[in-house]
Design a protein around this motif. Structure first.
Motif, PDB file in Angstrom:
ATOM      1  N   PRO A  19       1.167  -1.164   0.032  1.00 48.71           N
ATOM      2  CA  PRO A  19       0.009  -0.261  -0.049  1.00 48.71           C
ATOM      3  C   PRO A  19       0.921   1.340  -0.157  1.00 48.71           C
ATOM      4  O   PRO A  19       0.524   2.484  -0.718  1.00 48.71           O
ATOM      5  CB  PRO A  19      -0.921  -0.101   0.822  1.00 48.71           C
ATOM      6  N   ARG A  20       2.227   1.343   0.441  1.00 47.23           N
ATOM      7  CA  ARG A  20       2.824   2.765   1.149  1.00 47.23           C
ATOM      8  C   ARG A  20       3.318   2.481  -0.440  1.00 47.23           C
ATOM      9  O   ARG A  20       3.525   3.759  -1.255  1.00 47.23           O
ATOM     10  CB  ARG A  20       3.612   2.346   1.611  1.00 47.23           C
ATOM     11  N   SER A  21       4.152   1.345  -1.281  1.00 48.05           N
ATOM     12  CA  SER A  21       4.552   1.693  -2.647  1.00 48.05           C
ATOM     13  C   SER A  21       3.885   2.349  -3.835  1.00 48.05           C
ATOM     14  O   SER A  21       3.795   3.022  -4.820  1.00 48.05           O
ATOM     15  CB  SER A  21       5.404   0.653  -2.461  1.00 48.05           C
ATOM     16  N   SER A  96      10.551  11.160 -13.997  1.00 47.17           N
ATOM     17  CA  SER A  96       9.019  11.100 -13.670  1.00 47.17           C
ATOM     18  C   SER A  96       8.757   9.980 -13.852  1.00 47.17           C
ATOM     19  O   SER A  96       8.354   9.110 -13.248  1.00 47.17           O
ATOM     20  CB  SER A  96       8.183  11.929 -14.000  1.00 47.17           C
ATOM     21  N   ILE A  97       9.292   9.237 -15.190  1.00 44.36           N
ATOM     22  CA  ILE A  97       9.076   8.112 -15.890  1.00 44.36           C
ATOM     23  C   ILE A  97       9.593   6.595 -14.803  1.00 44.36           C
ATOM     24  O   ILE A  97       9.060   5.771 -14.245  1.00 44.36           O
ATOM     25  CB  ILE A  97       8.869   7.594 -17.214  1.00 44.36           C
ATOM     26  N   PHE A  98      10.786   7.246 -13.989  1.00 43.21           N
ATOM     27  CA  PHE A  98      11.348   6.585 -13.734  1.00 43.21           C
ATOM     28  C   PHE A  98      10.862   5.667 -11.864  1.00 43.21           C
ATOM     29  O   PHE A  98      10.926   5.489 -11.515  1.00 43.21           O
ATOM     30  CB  PHE A  98      12.908   6.869 -13.503  1.00 43.21           C
ATOM     31  N   HIS A  99      10.217   7.550 -11.684  1.00 43.41           N
ATOM     32  CA  HIS A  99       9.423   6.958 -10.699  1.00 43.41           C
ATOM     33  C   HIS A  99       8.184   6.413 -10.206  1.00 43.41           C
ATOM     34  O   HIS A  99       7.657   5.590  -8.808  1.00 43.41           O
ATOM     35  CB  HIS A  99       9.031   8.622  -9.607  1.00 43.41           C
ATOM     36  N   ILE A 100       7.676   6.034 -11.078  1.00 43.55           N
ATOM     37  CA  ILE A 100       6.589   5.565 -11.490  1.00 43.55           C
ATOM     38  C   ILE A 100       6.664   3.794 -11.674  1.00 43.55           C
ATOM     39  O   ILE A 100       6.401   3.261 -10.773  1.00 43.55           O
ATOM     40  CB  ILE A 100       5.889   5.523 -12.785  1.00 43.55           C
ATOM     41  N   VAL A 101       7.787   3.916 -12.477  1.00 44.43           N
ATOM     42  CA  VAL A 101       8.690   2.270 -12.257  1.00 44.43           C
ATOM     43  C   VAL A 101       9.371   2.070 -10.676  1.00 44.43           C
ATOM     44  O   VAL A 101       8.465   1.215 -10.155  1.00 44.43           O
ATOM     45  CB  VAL A 101       9.634   1.919 -13.041  1.00 44.43           C
ATOM     46  N   SER A 103       8.990   3.236  -7.610  1.00 40.08           N
ATOM     47  CA  SER A 103       8.270   4.465  -5.983  1.00 40.08           C
ATOM     48  C   SER A 103       8.744   4.567  -4.930  1.00 40.08           C
ATOM     49  O   SER A 103       8.248   5.384  -4.664  1.00 40.08           O
ATOM     50  CB  SER A 103       6.766   3.986  -6.421  1.00 40.08           C
ATOM     51  N   THR A 104       9.991   3.881  -4.593  1.00 42.38           N
ATOM     52  CA  THR A 104      10.359   3.582  -3.477  1.00 42.38           C
ATOM     53  C   THR A 104      12.090   4.009  -3.770  1.00 42.38           C
ATOM     54  O   THR A 104      12.488   4.562  -2.607  1.00 42.38           O
ATOM     55  CB  THR A 104      10.758   2.797  -2.747  1.00 42.38           C
ATOM     56  N   LEU A 180       3.623  16.553  -4.574  1.00 41.48           N
ATOM     57  CA  LEU A 180       4.112  16.012  -4.648  1.00 41.48           C
ATOM     58  C   LEU A 180       5.085  15.054  -4.704  1.00 41.48           C
ATOM     59  O   LEU A 180       5.061  14.043  -3.943  1.00 41.48           O
ATOM     60  CB  LEU A 180       2.775  15.500  -5.868  1.00 41.48           C
ATOM     61  N   SER A 181       5.837  15.418  -4.928  1.00 43.90           N
ATOM     62  CA  SER A 181       7.774  14.993  -5.042  1.00 43.90           C
ATOM     63  C   SER A 181       7.671  14.575  -2.923  1.00 43.90           C
ATOM     64  O   SER A 181       8.470  14.396  -2.795  1.00 43.90           O
ATOM     65  CB  SER A 181       8.315  15.828  -4.947  1.00 43.90           C
ATOM     66  N   SER A 182       7.035  16.057  -2.135  1.00 48.14           N
ATOM     67  CA  SER A 182       8.078  16.267  -1.033  1.00 48.14           C
ATOM     68  C   SER A 182       7.010  14.949  -0.213  1.00 48.14           C
ATOM     69  O   SER A 182       7.333  14.632   0.655  1.00 48.14           O
ATOM     70  CB  SER A 182       7.793  17.949  -0.288  1.00 48.14           C
ATOM     71  N   VAL A 183       5.975  15.060  -0.556  1.00 53.10           N
ATOM     72  CA  VAL A 183       5.049  13.779  -0.088  1.00 53.10           C
ATOM     73  C   VAL A 183       5.558  12.538   0.047  1.00 53.10           C
ATOM     74  O   VAL A 183       5.488  11.710   0.860  1.00 53.10           O
ATOM     75  CB  VAL A 183       3.403  14.111  -0.280  1.00 53.10           C
ATOM     76  N   ALA A 184       6.065  11.982  -1.517  1.00 55.19           N
ATOM     77  CA  ALA A 184       6.151  11.281  -1.174  1.00 55.19           C
ATOM     78  C   ALA A 184       7.121  10.571  -0.760  1.00 55.19           C
ATOM     79  O   ALA A 184       8.081   9.846  -0.158  1.00 55.19           O
ATOM     80  CB  ALA A 184       6.660  11.065  -3.015  1.00 55.19           C
ATOM     81  N   ILE A 185       8.512  11.975  -0.525  1.00 58.74           N
ATOM     82  CA  ILE A 185       9.589  11.475  -0.269  1.00 58.74           C
ATOM     83  C   ILE A 185       9.648  11.156   1.765  1.00 58.74           C
ATOM     84  O   ILE A 185       9.968  10.319   2.158  1.00 58.74           O
ATOM     85  CB  ILE A 185      10.705  12.674  -0.241  1.00 58.74           C
ATOM     86  N   SER A 186       8.222  11.721   1.771  1.00 61.13           N
ATOM     87  CA  SER A 186       8.458  12.126   3.550  1.00 61.13           C
ATOM     88  C   SER A 186       7.741  10.949   4.102  1.00 61.13           C
ATOM     89  O   SER A 186       7.395  10.538   4.578  1.00 61.13           O
ATOM     90  CB  SER A 186       7.959  13.285   3.841  1.00 61.13           C
ATOM     91  N   ARG A 187       7.576  10.141   3.083  1.00 61.57           N
ATOM     92  CA  ARG A 187       6.463   8.866   3.195  1.00 61.57           C
ATOM     93  C   ARG A 187       7.424   7.342   4.249  1.00 61.57           C
ATOM     94  O   ARG A 187       8.284   7.185   3.010  1.00 61.57           O
ATOM     95  CB  ARG A 187       5.653   8.255   1.822  1.00 61.57           C
ATOM     96  N   PRO A 188       7.531   7.046   5.134  1.00 59.54           N
ATOM     97  CA  PRO A 188       8.235   6.228   5.883  1.00 59.54           C
ATOM     98  C   PRO A 188       8.692   4.676   4.691  1.00 59.54           C
ATOM     99  O   PRO A 188       7.620   4.678   3.960  1.00 59.54           O
ATOM    100  CB  PRO A 188       7.541   5.401   7.468  1.00 59.54           C
TER     101      PRO A 188
END
Length: 188
Positions: A19-21, A96-101, A103-104, A180-188
């Protein structure tokens, strides 16, 4: 607890990180879509402003008044800033596509946030400077004897105002992308 052959402890959900990823993947897809919107907004603004000109005849057809975007350095800066930001966003699409593949990934997101913030500053500077000139073109300033030119150069003013809209849409989109990028980074 005992571990099975896959190395997962019994009683533990093997997909607990999914769920996190999955949320990060969703944020990455939204990031990609917002980047596409930013490309269209900034590129359309640069093209619209860069092709803005209007010529009005004076008493004879040999004497004419002309208004072109490059008559004002502020508009030239606006076109250059929007072009640079548009090119940057196009170049950031593979990441950005790399981050889709993946996601962590965090380090590449941090680098992207730094460059996104720089491009946001450039775009904001260009749009704000052009907005000040468009305001003067519409309203003038009687204290300094600057007359409003939009009564005569109506098409010129409409195009410059329209190009500002696309640029400000790009600003809002870049703010959302950074968030959005900040939220994705801050998620554990």
């Amino acid at each position: 607890m005992k571990a099975d052959a896959g190395g997962v402890e019994l009683g533990e959900n093997p997909k607990s990180s999914t769920p996190r990823s999955g949320l990060n993947r969703g944020l990455s897809i939204l990031d990609f879509i917002l980047r596409l919107i930013a490309i269209f907004g900034t590129l359309a603004s640069a093209i619209s402003m860069g092709t803005t000109n209007e010529t009005l005849p004076f008493f004879t057809r040999f004497v004419r008044f002309r208004a072109k975007y490059d008559d004002l350095p502020t508009f030239t800066f606006f076109v250059v800033a929007n072009s640079i930001v548009s090119a940057y966003v196009v170049l950031s699409l593979p990441l950005s596509i790399f981050h889709i593949v993946r996601s962590t990934a965090k380090n590449s997101r941090i680098i992207l946030i730094i460059f996104d913030t720089g491009m946001l500053a450039l775009l904001t500077a260009g749009a704000s400077a052009a907005a000040a000139i468009v305001y003067l073109a519409h309203n003038g300033n009687t204290k300094t004897n600057w007359f409003a030119i939009c009564q005569q150069f109506n098409s010129f003013c409409e195009r410059t105002s329209g190009s500002l809209i696309g640029s400000f849409v790009g600003i809002v989109v870049l703010v959302l992308v950074i968030f959005l990028s900040s939220v994705a980074i801050s998620r554990p």
